[in-house]
Design a protein around this motif. Sequence first.
Motif, short mmCIF file in Angstrom:
data_model
loop_
_atom_site.label_atom_id
_atom_site.label_comp_id
_atom_site.label_asym_id
_atom_site.label_seq_id
_atom_site.Cartn_x
_atom_site.Cartn_y
_atom_site.Cartn_z
N TYR A 5 -0.94 5.92 0.32
CA TYR A 5 -1.56 5.54 -0.93
C TYR A 5 -1.91 4.07 -0.98
CZ TYR A 5 -3.17 5.91 -5.61
OH TYR A 5 -3.99 5.91 -6.70
N PHE A 6 -1.05 3.26 -0.44
CA PHE A 6 -1.29 1.84 -0.57
C PHE A 6 -2.08 1.29 0.58
CE2 PHE A 6 0.81 1.87 -4.30
CZ PHE A 6 1.99 2.58 -4.19
N LYS A 10 -4.99 -4.24 3.67
CA LYS A 10 -5.24 -5.50 2.96
C LYS A 10 -4.19 -6.56 3.31
CE LYS A 10 -2.59 -4.36 -1.12
NZ LYS A 10 -2.57 -3.66 -2.36
N LEU A 31 -9.08 3.43 11.76
CA LEU A 31 -8.68 2.64 10.60
C LEU A 31 -7.35 1.90 10.67
CD1 LEU A 31 -9.97 4.28 7.37
CD2 LEU A 31 -10.80 2.34 8.64
N ALA A 34 -1.92 2.85 9.05
CA ALA A 34 -0.46 2.82 9.08
C ALA A 34 0.02 2.25 10.39
CB ALA A 34 0.10 4.20 8.87
N GLU A 233 -12.12 0.60 -6.92
CA GLU A 233 -11.06 -0.22 -6.34
C GLU A 233 -9.95 0.59 -5.70
OE1 GLU A 233 -10.47 -4.16 -8.80
OE2 GLU A 233 -10.60 -2.43 -10.13
N ASN A 234 -10.06 1.91 -5.81
CA ASN A 234 -8.99 2.75 -5.26
C ASN A 234 -8.93 2.60 -3.74
OD1 ASN A 234 -7.97 5.34 -4.02
ND2 ASN A 234 -7.47 5.68 -6.16
N GLN A 236 -7.94 4.55 -1.43
CA GLN A 236 -8.44 5.71 -0.69
C GLN A 236 -9.97 5.69 -0.63
OE1 GLN A 236 -6.85 7.97 0.95
NE2 GLN A 236 -4.76 7.95 0.20
N GLY B 353 -8.86 0.15 -11.53
CA GLY B 353 -8.02 -0.88 -10.93
C GLY B 353 -7.25 -0.35 -9.75
N LYS B 354 -6.42 -1.19 -9.18
CA LYS B 354 -5.72 -0.80 -7.95
C LYS B 354 -4.38 -0.13 -8.21
CE LYS B 354 -7.93 -3.60 -4.45
NZ LYS B 354 -7.82 -4.67 -3.48
N ARG B 438 -4.68 10.66 6.78
CA ARG B 438 -5.52 9.47 6.62
C ARG B 438 -6.93 9.75 7.13
NH1 ARG B 438 -0.76 7.38 8.27
NH2 ARG B 438 -1.41 7.34 10.43
N MET B 523 -16.41 12.46 -1.61
CA MET B 523 -14.96 12.34 -1.76
C MET B 523 -14.40 13.45 -2.63
SD MET B 523 -13.71 8.46 -1.96
CE MET B 523 -12.04 8.98 -1.63
#
Lengths: 451, 529
Positions: A5-6, A10, A31, A34, A233-234, A236, B353-354, B438, B523
């Motif tokens: 999720y996170f 970044k 990508l 992880a 901004e998500n 994912q 937002g995040k 992922r 998505m």
Amino acid sequence: MSAFYFDIEKQRPRISRREAIRRAMLTASGLMLANHLSFRTFAAAPAARAKAVIQIWMWGGPTHLDIFDPKPEAGYDYCGPLKSPIETNVSGIRIGELLPLLAKQADKYSIIRSMTHGNNGHETASYLVQTGRQPGGRTVFPCVGAVVSLAKGYDAGYKGLIPPYVVLTEPQGRFDEAGFLGSRFRPFATGGNPVQTPFAVEGVVAPGITEQRQKDRRELLHHLDTLAHALPENPQVTANTQAENMAYDMILGDGAKVFDLSQEKPELRDRYGRTKFGQSCLVARRLVERGIPYITINYSGWDNHKEIFPAMRRQLPEMDKGLSTLLQDLGERGLLGSTIVWWGGEFGRTPKVMWEAPWNGGRGHYGKVFSAMLAGGGFKGGQVIGSSDAKGEEVKDRPVYPVDLIGSIYAQMGIDPATKLPNPEGLPMSVMPVAADGIKSGGLLKEIMSA
Amino acid sequence: MKSMAAELNTQIIRLLALLLLTVSVHAASLFDSSGSLTPANNKIDTLVLARLQALKLTPANLCSDGVFVRRVYLDVIGTLPTASEAQQFILDQSSGKRAALIERLLSRDEFADYWAMKWGDLLRIKAEFPINLWPNAAQAYHRWIHDAIRSNCPLDKLARDLITASGSNFQNPPVNFCRAMQSKTPAGIAQTVALTFLGERAENWASNDLANLAVFFANVGYKATDEWKEEIVFFNLASTNPGALNGSPRKAVFPDGLRVTISPDRDPRAVFADWLVKNPQFARNFANRAWSWLFGLGIVQEVDDFRPDNPPSNPELLAYLAGELAGSGYDMKQLFRLILNSKTYQLSSVLPGKNPAAAMNFAVYPLRRLDAEVLIDAIDQIAGTNEKYSSAIPEPYTFIPDNLRSIALPDGSITSSFLDMFGRPSRSTGQESERNNRISAGQKLNLLNSGEMQRKVMNSRMVEFQTTGNRQIPDIISGVYLGLLSRFPTAEEQETLQAYFKKFGPSRRQPTVDLVWALINSMEFIYRH
């Protein structure tokens, strides 16, 4: 807390988009979201003779008696109709009679006739031969290609758009090449068939769709991606967009050109043979020219339980053509000195022919003794290492275990055997097993390695 | 089944012209409805809200019906709703329709298929390396767990059967629990038991704790029979336990420190199972797993790494769920029902937002990529195609029926480059993190541009159906949206697409192909949301 999720990305230093593309094309999982593994320690590894490996994986277990370890004196029950091995251009070395072209190249390669591990199951033997480890522990080790792509890939300065570990054309399946290194180190499997024009590398080249239509569709998709627009901004969404942009850089950018065999002379394509294997050898050479450090040609069709001799008459000329042209072509281009060609499968096949039904002249699995072949990348040619007994049933002298061959490849690639393999559980594991692991070894292949 | 779905589709499309007049969707209300987390629907909501208030976090709104129908199908049965199922639900005006849909899904056949897949990951159901169950045993084991899920077998019984079974790997499938691991030593079995049933990594325990647990598995014996690849798992008195042979009782210590004396004729596994199913960590483990299976995120995360320095994000919530699970007699469906009916589960995924803290505390439904098997099944449902699965080795070949969906594959060894690329777990360890959802550039290449995907879209049943007859463009667009995204298109989407269709003149086929292709790559299709 949750890797999916996170945005772990970044937390990393910013990288350029092109660099990001290169990194993400690394594997199917791209990508590096992880990625907690780092392998910078390889930068200080010993000097390398070889820059690339082409692994010709003889899936199914090729027969040693009919290819590189002929035993005509053992009689019909062992060699069937293939009783007349041929001399090569190195005096004293004979190989199977269906390999006249390879016979003219014997000065370029060395044959190991005393490979052994004793296991007769496809998966387990594949694991043994390609990791050098004994199965049965709690961990699954990475195979040579994954280790090389770790040591010579993006973390070690590789800059190509094509991933550093490529499989032509299908993955081995049912064997996780990357083991505990994780899916980031899995190979990029091309799919498609290089005999056809264009070579439709899965996802990269789509026959019948014009560039304009690709662009129109991309624009349509962009307009219709309503959920993505709702959540700009998500993390994912960010990851998805990034992956999509990278994919389009391959589709519409220049990543695909290496697979365009129409850039090669038709005569050369003919010499390789217009077969999937022959053309795969040619693609492998093109990949080596562009700096890809590890290429596996997954060559199936060698699990010949039944009627092996007709099968060998069909298949060996194809292999002979592709492999001999590869060695010659690499040599002519000055690439053989820096490119290891490793030929072999998971085991050999029973020396004694099974004439009875339902085999009707077939050979079973045989892990007790089998052959492998190495060329280039600093390995001397024109040598034979070890031998099997008169009937090819036992190692007669100089046993070579998978770990010995693998370790020799790492040595030529300049990969330090003591380097730690990063793993999620943080266990102390190195590229090569240590004495405490209890792995049988006959020693590195010093016979064919320059001091 | 497929022709029935097509028939239903026909009926829907007939209705569509009318519906278009009555159903108008605006982007603002597309993903959200007007409801909010308060008032609470059940105690889950109260506990989540208390946590959010303490952290000064604002939850998302409740999700729209279109989002809910898609979400609950994918989460409960791993299956995309058909166009008619989505449409009927959206147009249904009754007030209890969400609860009613949850009930219907909990009793669908696909429920057992999908959850047998999840359990197959935990139990490592795989014929070949490194688990090496062998195809017959993998099939028998899968069928057994599938039956157990279909009959909603209580979890304590399930655990006891798996831990204590003796007999043939073909005849008594739960014995495969003790076979499905690389290291079949007492310590190896102990680690697997701790991982599966306690959600703990015994290799990180103090070493004597692991050794103590291993004592309960010191008498697990394995022997071959005359039948090819048959193996008997049995209570082996002679194995590493001289005490048992001379008739003296043995002493053992449970993971919580409790001491026990085991009489020599009793299989220590059964003694352990008695302790296990009464231990609170057993309920906490499965309550947390169930939660994570529906939210993609555990209250303790990683779900199989409970330890003192990895505390739950909401301890009261975990305690409540564990209590409910144990109190219901370990009824897994009942726990699902409780969670699915909470407003927390029905929150929208749209929260601007995040918000990492909001996501961690369940203030929003988290986006996540569909599981490999669910994704390919969804694509196949649109395309009207089947995957061809088989396994050429070991002999005899394993053939998988053509109409078997990917979520119902019994054996993790079945080769599939799509499933591997999209992160199907290798079933080597039973750790849930083996499944990798992922997104990657390689996956995008496959979905955007692979020959296989192009063929599926071009020849899809959806395109065929929408372009047969003389259907109006707005109807085509709505039909494709209902089938792929389980909702009606917004006015803006209709407008964009009608303009796109116009570029192709009278041809319907090519723009419809492009539309199906675009939505499969959106998505909204690829992600749970």
